[in-house]
Design an enzyme around this catalytic site. Structure first.
Site, short mmCIF file in Angstrom:
data_model
loop_
_atom_site.label_atom_id
_atom_site.label_comp_id
_atom_site.label_asym_id
_atom_site.label_seq_id
_atom_site.Cartn_x
_atom_site.Cartn_y
_atom_site.Cartn_z
N ASP A 64 0.84 -1.20 0.00
CA ASP A 64 0.00 0.00 0.00
C ASP A 64 0.87 1.25 0.00
O ASP A 64 0.65 2.18 0.77
CB ASP A 64 -0.94 0.01 1.20
CG ASP A 64 -2.08 1.01 1.04
OD1 ASP A 64 -2.36 1.41 -0.10
OD2 ASP A 64 -2.69 1.41 2.05
N ASP A 277 16.35 -24.69 1.08
CA ASP A 277 16.37 -26.11 1.49
C ASP A 277 15.10 -26.80 1.00
O ASP A 277 14.27 -27.23 1.80
CB ASP A 277 16.49 -26.19 3.01
CG ASP A 277 16.54 -27.62 3.52
OD1 ASP A 277 17.05 -28.49 2.80
OD2 ASP A 277 16.04 -27.86 4.64
N ASP A 313 28.69 -21.23 11.28
CA ASP A 313 28.61 -22.66 11.57
C ASP A 313 29.18 -22.95 12.96
O ASP A 313 30.35 -23.31 13.11
CB ASP A 313 29.37 -23.43 10.49
CG ASP A 313 29.38 -24.93 10.74
OD1 ASP A 313 28.46 -25.42 11.45
OD2 ASP A 313 30.30 -25.60 10.23
N ASP A 315 28.53 -25.29 15.15
CA ASP A 315 28.83 -26.66 15.56
C ASP A 315 29.91 -27.31 14.69
O ASP A 315 30.27 -28.47 14.91
CB ASP A 315 27.56 -27.53 15.56
CG ASP A 315 26.89 -27.59 14.19
OD1 ASP A 315 27.50 -27.13 13.20
OD2 ASP A 315 25.75 -28.09 14.10
N GLU A 324 21.31 -21.78 13.24
CA GLU A 324 22.53 -21.03 12.91
C GLU A 324 22.25 -19.96 11.87
O GLU A 324 22.78 -18.84 11.96
CB GLU A 324 23.60 -22.00 12.40
CG GLU A 324 24.15 -22.93 13.49
CD GLU A 324 25.02 -24.03 12.93
OE1 GLU A 324 25.87 -24.56 13.68
OE2 GLU A 324 24.86 -24.38 11.73
#
Length: 453
Positions: A64, A277, A313, A315, A324
């Site tokens: 709008d 993904d 990343d 881990d 993450e």
């Protein structure tokens, strides 16, 4: 965009304190003084397109955009400091472009052709920006002179903005080209908001030119190429870089904070992750992230992209999980830092962040209008002062545009039964055009909060 400074809650209401916008609206400015100069219009468009590009990067569409929803931050009315308000019709853009939006909403003069066809994406916002620029340059809408249905017919069947008659002969080709590009009839050929930021006339501050984009070492306004490159980069890339610049403890703290966020706060980023993904594996690598950035106009160096993924990343498995990705993508970029509020002279609003220990204040006076209480109301007939067939004033029209707490609404009234230019333009641009309510019907009465789907 107007930012949220603080929020309070009591037994009956939620009170949101936002940036103070006390400079009035652009519609008021055009009604009072007529079209803007090209320099002013280019500065306004750059500020508007930056806000729209940012929202699109985050997966949000406004739906709008119009003069009524553009406010100056302060009384100086700096054209480069315009705030886009009223996000009541905004929605998340489906991640795969094949899944188009279908809800019919917006304001008739600003609606893109594909919205009337019932299948559109965020590029419909760019069309609306083109209509805004058209009005800023000439003081009248590109389609008008009849009832709402006639306006829709012109948009749907023709959709080509006329640029004949005063003041168009005196308008530069660069400005006309910017309007034409944003109002390209076929959405798939229409540039994105971020691409329009690279338009020579917009980036050059309204100094003319024949359109297109700059390819030289410096931008048209003398900015170094590095600054121009930064403007081309999507917000997501800036946020990934900001996250990577943090120390590891700070990154882990940011990840913990991201896990505690309500899903609605990160819905746009979740949609983006789902698009990267498609198989539902729950993780994405540097390749998928690079493609998503390229779709938003960013082309990071492969080595830098791998470094950004490695920083996010936490881990160490070489890919990014949803948590993450959300932690990295939610990190605020540090481009153009500004104060949280814009103080103004006059009666002071309660200081943001100060509240009683036991209970919040009952209201948030002085907050910027993030949502209008309703749109202008008026007759459905759209003839007026700016009908090209006649230079005589339109019949008397009364319209009131509520701009929110503390802002004087625009009232186009005539005391002698005649009609002022302000009344006619207000009728042309706001009062006479019906509001689409999000389900395909026309709403002539003020719409309620949350009316959009």
């Amino acid at each position: 965009m107007a930012r949220i400074v603080e929020a309070f809650e009591d037994d009956a209401h939620v009170h949101v304190v936002m940036d103070l916008c006390s400079g009035g609206g652009l519609l008021q400015r055009v009604v009072d003084q007529g079209p803007l100069s090209e320099r002013e219009a280019a500065a306004v468009m750059r500020s508007l397109l930056e806000a729209v590009a940012y929202a699109h990067d985050m997966g949000v569409m406004h739906r709008d955009i119009k003069l009524d929803n553009l406010m100056w931050r302060d009384a100086s009315r700096d054209p480069g400091h315009v705030t886009l308000i009223d996000w009541g019709f905004s929605t998340w853009v489906p991640a795969p472009r094949a899944a188009r939006l279908k809800g019919l909403c917006g304001t008739s003069f600003y609606v893109a052709p594909e919205v009337l066809s019932g299948a559109y994406d965020e590029r419909a916002d760019v069309w609306s920006c083109g209509v805004v620029l058209y009005v800023l340059l000439c003081g009248r809408p590109p389609f008008g002179g009849g009832r709402t249905e006639a306006v829709f017919r012109q948009i749907r069947d023709d959709g080509v903005p006329a640029m004949c008659g005063a003041p168009w002969p005196a308008v530069s080709e660069g400005a006309k080209d910017a309007v034409r590009r944003m109002m390209t009839y076929f959405a798939q050929r229409r540039p994105t908001a971020r691409e329009m930021l690279q338009h020579e006339w917009i980036r050059g501050g309204g100094d003319g030119g024949d359109g297109g984009t700059n390819q030289g070492v410096n931008s048209a306004d003398g900015a170094p190429l590095a600054d121009v490159k930064q403007e081309r980069e999507p917000e997501l890339l800036r946020r990934l870089r900001a996250f990577a610049s943090l120390e590891e403890p700070a990154r882990r703290a940011a990840a913990a904070a991201a896990r505690g966020r309500c899903p609605d706060q990160t819905r746009g980023l979740r949609e983006l992750f789902a698009a990267m993904d498609p198989g539902g594996a729950g993780a994405v690598g540097a390749g998928a992230l690079g493609k998503a950035l390229e779709q938003r106009g960013g082309r990071p160096d492969p080595q830098e992209l791998r470094a950004l993924v490695a920083a996010a990343d936490l881990d160490g498995d070489g890919i990014l999980s949803l948590d993450e990705f959300l932690a990295a993508a939610a990190a605020p970029s540090c481009r153009r830092p500004e104060p949280a509020v814009h103080p103004e002279p006059g009666p002071a609003a309660p200081a943001a962040g100060k509240r009683a220990p036991a209970r919040p204040p009952p209201a948030a006076p002085g907050a910027a209008p993030g949502k209008d209480s309703g749109d202008a109301t008026g007759a459905a007939d759209q003839g007026g002062l700016f009908d090209s067939r006649s230079s005589s004033p339109a019949p008397s029209t009364t319209c009131s545009l509520p701009y929110g707490p503390g802002e004087a609404g625009l009232a186009g009234r005539s005391s002698d039964g005649g009609s002022s230019a302000g009344a006619a333009l207000a009728a042309d641009l706001a009062g006479a055009c019906c509001q689409l309510d999000g389900v395909g019907t026309l709403a002539a009465a003020p719409r309620a909060w949350g009316a959009a789907p």
